[in-house]
Design a protein around this motif. Structure first.
Motif, PDB file in Angstrom:
ATOM      1  N   ALA A  93       0.823  -1.207   0.000  1.00  0.00           N
ATOM      2  CA  ALA A  93       0.000   0.000   0.000  1.00  0.00           C
ATOM      3  C   ALA A  93       0.854   1.253   0.000  1.00  0.00           C
ATOM      4  O   ALA A  93       1.845   1.352   0.715  1.00  0.00           O
ATOM      5  CB  ALA A  93      -0.914   0.002   1.214  1.00  0.00           C
ATOM      6  N   MET A  94       0.458   2.219  -0.830  1.00  0.00           N
ATOM      7  CA  MET A  94       1.159   3.490  -0.889  1.00  0.00           C
ATOM      8  C   MET A  94       0.637   4.418   0.199  1.00  0.00           C
ATOM      9  O   MET A  94       1.341   5.241   0.734  1.00  0.00           O
ATOM     10  CB  MET A  94       0.938   4.168  -2.254  1.00  0.00           C
ATOM     11  N   PHE A  95      -0.635   4.299   0.455  1.00  0.00           N
ATOM     12  CA  PHE A  95      -1.228   5.229   1.415  1.00  0.00           C
ATOM     13  C   PHE A  95      -1.753   4.442   2.621  1.00  0.00           C
ATOM     14  O   PHE A  95      -1.914   3.220   2.567  1.00  0.00           O
ATOM     15  CB  PHE A  95      -2.377   6.002   0.767  1.00  0.00           C
ATOM     16  N   GLY A 138       0.488   4.640   7.800  1.00  0.00           N
ATOM     17  CA  GLY A 138       0.583   5.276   9.112  1.00  0.00           C
ATOM     18  C   GLY A 138      -0.648   5.034   9.952  1.00  0.00           C
ATOM     19  O   GLY A 138      -0.558   4.576  11.092  1.00  0.00           O
ATOM     20  N   ILE A 139      -1.815   5.303   9.342  1.00  0.00           N
ATOM     21  CA  ILE A 139      -3.055   5.190  10.122  1.00  0.00           C
ATOM     22  C   ILE A 139      -3.303   3.729  10.508  1.00  0.00           C
ATOM     23  O   ILE A 139      -3.716   3.436  11.624  1.00  0.00           O
ATOM     24  CB  ILE A 139      -4.259   5.806   9.370  1.00  0.00           C
ATOM     25  N   VAL A 140      -2.986   2.821   9.572  1.00  0.00           N
ATOM     26  CA  VAL A 140      -3.193   1.406   9.895  1.00  0.00           C
ATOM     27  C   VAL A 140      -2.268   0.990  11.026  1.00  0.00           C
ATOM     28  O   VAL A 140      -2.656   0.264  11.937  1.00  0.00           O
ATOM     29  CB  VAL A 140      -2.975   0.519   8.652  1.00  0.00           C
ATOM     30  N   ARG A 141      -1.043   1.481  11.009  1.00  0.00           N
ATOM     31  CA  ARG A 141      -0.107   1.106  12.048  1.00  0.00           C
ATOM     32  C   ARG A 141      -0.562   1.630  13.411  1.00  0.00           C
ATOM     33  O   ARG A 141      -0.555   0.899  14.397  1.00  0.00           O
ATOM     34  CB  ARG A 141       1.288   1.641  11.724  1.00  0.00           C
ATOM     35  N   THR A 142      -0.999   2.874  13.434  1.00  0.00           N
ATOM     36  CA  THR A 142      -1.481   3.428  14.701  1.00  0.00           C
ATOM     37  C   THR A 142      -2.666   2.628  15.213  1.00  0.00           C
ATOM     38  O   THR A 142      -2.723   2.247  16.383  1.00  0.00           O
ATOM     39  CB  THR A 142      -1.922   4.894  14.503  1.00  0.00           C
ATOM     40  N   THR A 143      -3.627   2.402  14.307  1.00  0.00           N
ATOM     41  CA  THR A 143      -4.824   1.678  14.716  1.00  0.00           C
ATOM     42  C   THR A 143      -4.478   0.276  15.196  1.00  0.00           C
ATOM     43  O   THR A 143      -5.063  -0.223  16.151  1.00  0.00           O
ATOM     44  CB  THR A 143      -5.803   1.575  13.538  1.00  0.00           C
ATOM     45  N   SER A 144      -3.495  -0.346  14.534  1.00  0.00           N
ATOM     46  CA  SER A 144      -3.138  -1.717  14.899  1.00  0.00           C
ATOM     47  C   SER A 144      -2.556  -1.802  16.297  1.00  0.00           C
ATOM     48  O   SER A 144      -2.715  -2.799  16.990  1.00  0.00           O
ATOM     49  CB  SER A 144      -2.107  -2.270  13.922  1.00  0.00           C
ATOM     50  N   LEU A 145      -1.852  -0.747  16.691  1.00  0.00           N
ATOM     51  CA  LEU A 145      -1.168  -0.818  17.976  1.00  0.00           C
ATOM     52  C   LEU A 145      -2.129  -0.696  19.154  1.00  0.00           C
ATOM     53  O   LEU A 145      -1.828  -1.164  20.243  1.00  0.00           O
ATOM     54  CB  LEU A 145      -0.105   0.281  18.068  1.00  0.00           C
ATOM     55  N   ILE A 146      -3.267  -0.071  18.934  1.00  0.00           N
ATOM     56  CA  ILE A 146      -4.158   0.179  20.083  1.00  0.00           C
ATOM     57  C   ILE A 146      -4.676  -1.119  20.709  1.00  0.00           C
ATOM     58  O   ILE A 146      -4.561  -1.299  21.910  1.00  0.00           O
ATOM     59  CB  ILE A 146      -5.286   1.141  19.702  1.00  0.00           C
ATOM     60  N   LEU A 203       2.309  -6.647  12.268  1.00  0.00           N
ATOM     61  CA  LEU A 203       3.440  -5.725  12.367  1.00  0.00           C
ATOM     62  C   LEU A 203       4.769  -6.478  12.358  1.00  0.00           C
ATOM     63  O   LEU A 203       5.730  -6.063  11.712  1.00  0.00           O
ATOM     64  CB  LEU A 203       3.334  -4.896  13.651  1.00  0.00           C
TER      65      LEU A 203
END
Lengths: 277, 404
Positions: free
Chosen positions: B206-208, B211-219, B284
């Protein structure tokens, strides 16, 4: 070609959107519930997205009657203390392991790794008896056994980090007449700071989330940490989902802040601990 | 690498001490517990008694009451010969008590002292029986039981050797718990692995949105498991849980109440919660592995005419194998040791259908305070964990130490 690529992007998009939805939805729903009255939660309004008459009553009860702030304070004290001493202890030993040659090094490393695989339940019984004898139950002494869940991971990540810092730097410091301590303090620490910081965050989260030791060693509600206090909100006779939701929303905030600010460090720590590069 | 000096040794000492006291010593201590019938709530078994012991506190208490009761009953004893006997028993009780005046708790006693105690119990018992036969005593019901406490203050050895281990083979609950644990581990780790690989592949391309997926995944990974479990128990709840309601509407369960109140439903719910909480973490870990595969390999593959699927199986999977194995090992062990999630979500219910080994061990140790048997269950878990780790490291070649 163009259309097939677009289709692929759409599939990706849909998948990612679905994933994000699945990850966030539980939080979203709990957040909504925390503003509902108990009549609405258990009545026909249970599945309504926007609360009919939003209320802050749940938050007020949780904060002032159920004293969730006390357990947040406990968690904060326990997690911070654990983080500070584990990071110090782990940094020193990881440095020695990474830089020096000694007999039994591989055994020590293997042991540290093995300890991180032990079932936690195996420590709980003996540590409970030890604390009972020393009269340490229901106190902040619980931070000491927290080392079994945090220390191996911390040492492991830090050894990897130190291994990436070239030896030449220290050797030149030594030639310039620095003592081991000075080398550590003036050369290594500044270079290792990002790694140490990563370890600190991961240790803090692990200590903040610990449940089993906390529920067995600190049974007095005055010493309950957040996870334990929250699990006790659900009593046998009544489940006040409104209050549970409000409490969940409150205690998720610190975690949320940590994740938002330090996600890069967390990811680097997780991957250097679990995956080879 | 430098040679280790004395000062450098001091760097490692704190780690060794902490791990020694809070990780290794408990393992050996637990192993010791398994050889004893060790129960905290039973005076006779509340310690590790390899030999016989003497409970001074119990004896002193018994002595106090027996002499008091006998004195109170003295006026009822008419025969002077019997009166003399009562007095002599009282005197003996007191003289034994005096021997241990400075002791308390549970102590070791000599063979002679033990023989004295047994004799004393024997005589006192005979006396009380004789008196009860002849006269009507005030304490006729209490005295026989009390006198027996003289004997009870000698604590028999609770060393049982390997007998405890025998018990787990006849305990159905252990078998069920082992089955539940295995089911939970295999299914949840498998789903997490498949979803994790899929997610990592997508994120890698994915190009876009990385970041948001990574943040969401960590929660989900970062919040306490107990909090996540409580949250899910609300969503699964039969009367007002939206996920239960959704499953009912889709037809996955007949009634929304069945989700947590039926065995398979509760197990599926636990697995789903675990998947929700740890798939992101898995993704991750695998993403980091994927990003280390040089793209030149894929280019070379595509020049040689490999399709997408072929390059996945021939390039991605083999190169990702080390990452997958390490992630799998840690996830498998975590799932096998699962405690908080199930403790809060189902408590092991309904009817033990989601009871895992950790939950059962916890209930035995801290619910029934039976540390001996609880430790045996824990030891069994320990062996299973060791087997899993050895299988991964030896046979699948998950090399954990390579970096060092």
């Amino acid at each position: 070609m163009q259309t097939s690529k677009r289709k692929l992007w759409i599939t990706f998009g849909v998948f990612v959107a679905f994933y994000l939805f699945a990850m966030v939805f539980p939080f979203f729903w709990v957040f909504i519930t925390s503003f509902k009255t108990s009549g609405e939660i258990f009545g026909t309004g249970a599945f309504r997205v926007i609360p009919k008459d939003p209320t802050l009553k749940n938050y007020i009860t949780i904060l002032f009657e159920k004293n969730i702030l006390n357990s947040i304070t406990n968690s904060f004290i326990v997690a911070t203390t654990t983080t500070i001493y584990v990071v110090i202890v782990a940094t020193f030993s990881a440095y020695a392991i990474s830089r020096f040659h000694f007999k039994g090094k591989n055994i020590l490393l293997g042991l540290i790794l093995a300890v991180s695989m032990f079932p936690q339940m195996i420590m709980t019984g003996p540590v409970y008896n030890l604390f009972l004898k020393l009269d340490w139950l229901n106190s902040y002494a619980i931070v000491l056994p927290y080392s079994t869940i945090t220390l191996p991971m911390a040492v492991w990540i830090l050894v990897t980090h130190f291994n990436q810092i070239p030896l030449a730097l220290e050797e030149s410091a030594k030639i310039d007449g620095a003592t081991t301590f000075q080398t550590l303090y003036k050369v290594i620490f500044p270079l290792a700071a990002p790694g140490v910081f990563t370890v600190a965050i991961i240790t803090f989260i692990a200590a903040w989330n610990e449940f089993l030791l906390s529920i067995t060693l600190n049974t007095n509600s005055e010493y309950h940490t957040v996870p334990v206090a929250i699990s006790f909100l659900r009593t046998q006779f009544e489940i006040l989902w409104g209050e549970v939701s409000a409490a969940t929303a409150i205690v998720t905030i610190p975690t949320l802040i940590i994740v938002l600010f330090f996600q890069k460090q967390i990811v680097s720590g997780l991957t250097s601990g679990g995956v080879k590069e | 690498m430098w040679k280790m000096g004395f000062k450098e040794w001091l760097f490692i000492v704190p780690t060794i001490v902490l791990i020694g006291i809070f990780s290794l010593w408990p393992v050996f201590q637990s192993l010791t517990y398994t050889f004893f019938d060790y129960r905290l709530n039973d005076q006779q078994k509340a310690g590790l008694y390899f030999n016989e012991r003497f409970n001074v506190n119990l004896y002193k208490e018994t002595q106090l009451y027996v002499t008091m009761f006998l004195d109170e009953d003295l006026p009822n004893v008419k025969d002077p010969a019997d009166q003399k006997k009562v007095k002599s028993v009282n005197a003996r009780l007191k003289s034994v008590g005096k021997q241990f005046a400075n002791e308390k708790g549970v102590i070791k006693i000599s063979r002679d002292q033990r023989a004295d105690l047994v004799n004393l119990h024997h005589d006192a018992k005979n006396l009380v029986e004789a008196l009860n036969g002849k006269y009507t005593l005030i304490h006729k019901d209490d005295l026989p039981a009390l006198v027996d406490d003289i004997q009870n203050s000698i604590i028999p050895s609770n060393f049982i050797g390997f007998k405890g281990y025998n018990k787990i083979f006849h305990d159905d609950r252990v078998g069920i718990a082992l089955r539940n644990t295995t089911l939970f581990t295999v299914v949840s780790v498998f789903i997490e692995l498949v979803l994790g690989i899929g997610l990592a592949l997508i994120l890698n391309k994915a190009m876009f949105g990385q970041g948001i997926v990574r943040t969401t995944s960590l929660i989900p990974w970062a919040i306490p498991t107990a909090v996540a479990a409580l949250m899910w128990s609300y969503l699964y709840n039969g009367s007002s849980g939206i996920v239960a309601h959704f499953f009912e509407n889709v037809g996955l369960v007949k009634q929304s109440q069945d989700l947590l109140l039926s065995g398979p439903g509760a197990m599926a719910s636990s697995i789903l919660s675990d998947v929700w909480k740890t798939t992101p973490y898995m993704a991750l870990l695998l993403l980091a592995g994927l990003q280390n595969i040089p793209s030149s390999l894929y280019e070379a593959g595509s020049i040689d005419g490999a399709g997408k699927i072929q390059s996945f199986f021939k390039i991605t999977l083999p190169l990702l194998k080390p990452s997958i194995l390490v992630a799998l090992l840690f996830r498998t062990l975590d799932a096998f040791r699962v405690f908080d999630l199930i403790y809060v979500l189902t408590g092991g219910g309904p009817g033990g259908d989601t009871e895992t080994l950790s939950i059962y061990a916890y209930k035995v140790m801290f619910g029934q305070t039976n540390f001996g048997y609880g430790s045996i269950i824990v030891m069994m878990m320990f062996i299973c964990v060791a087997i899993i780790a050895i299988l991964f490291v030896k046979f699948l070649g998950a090399n954990l130490m390579e970096k060092n």
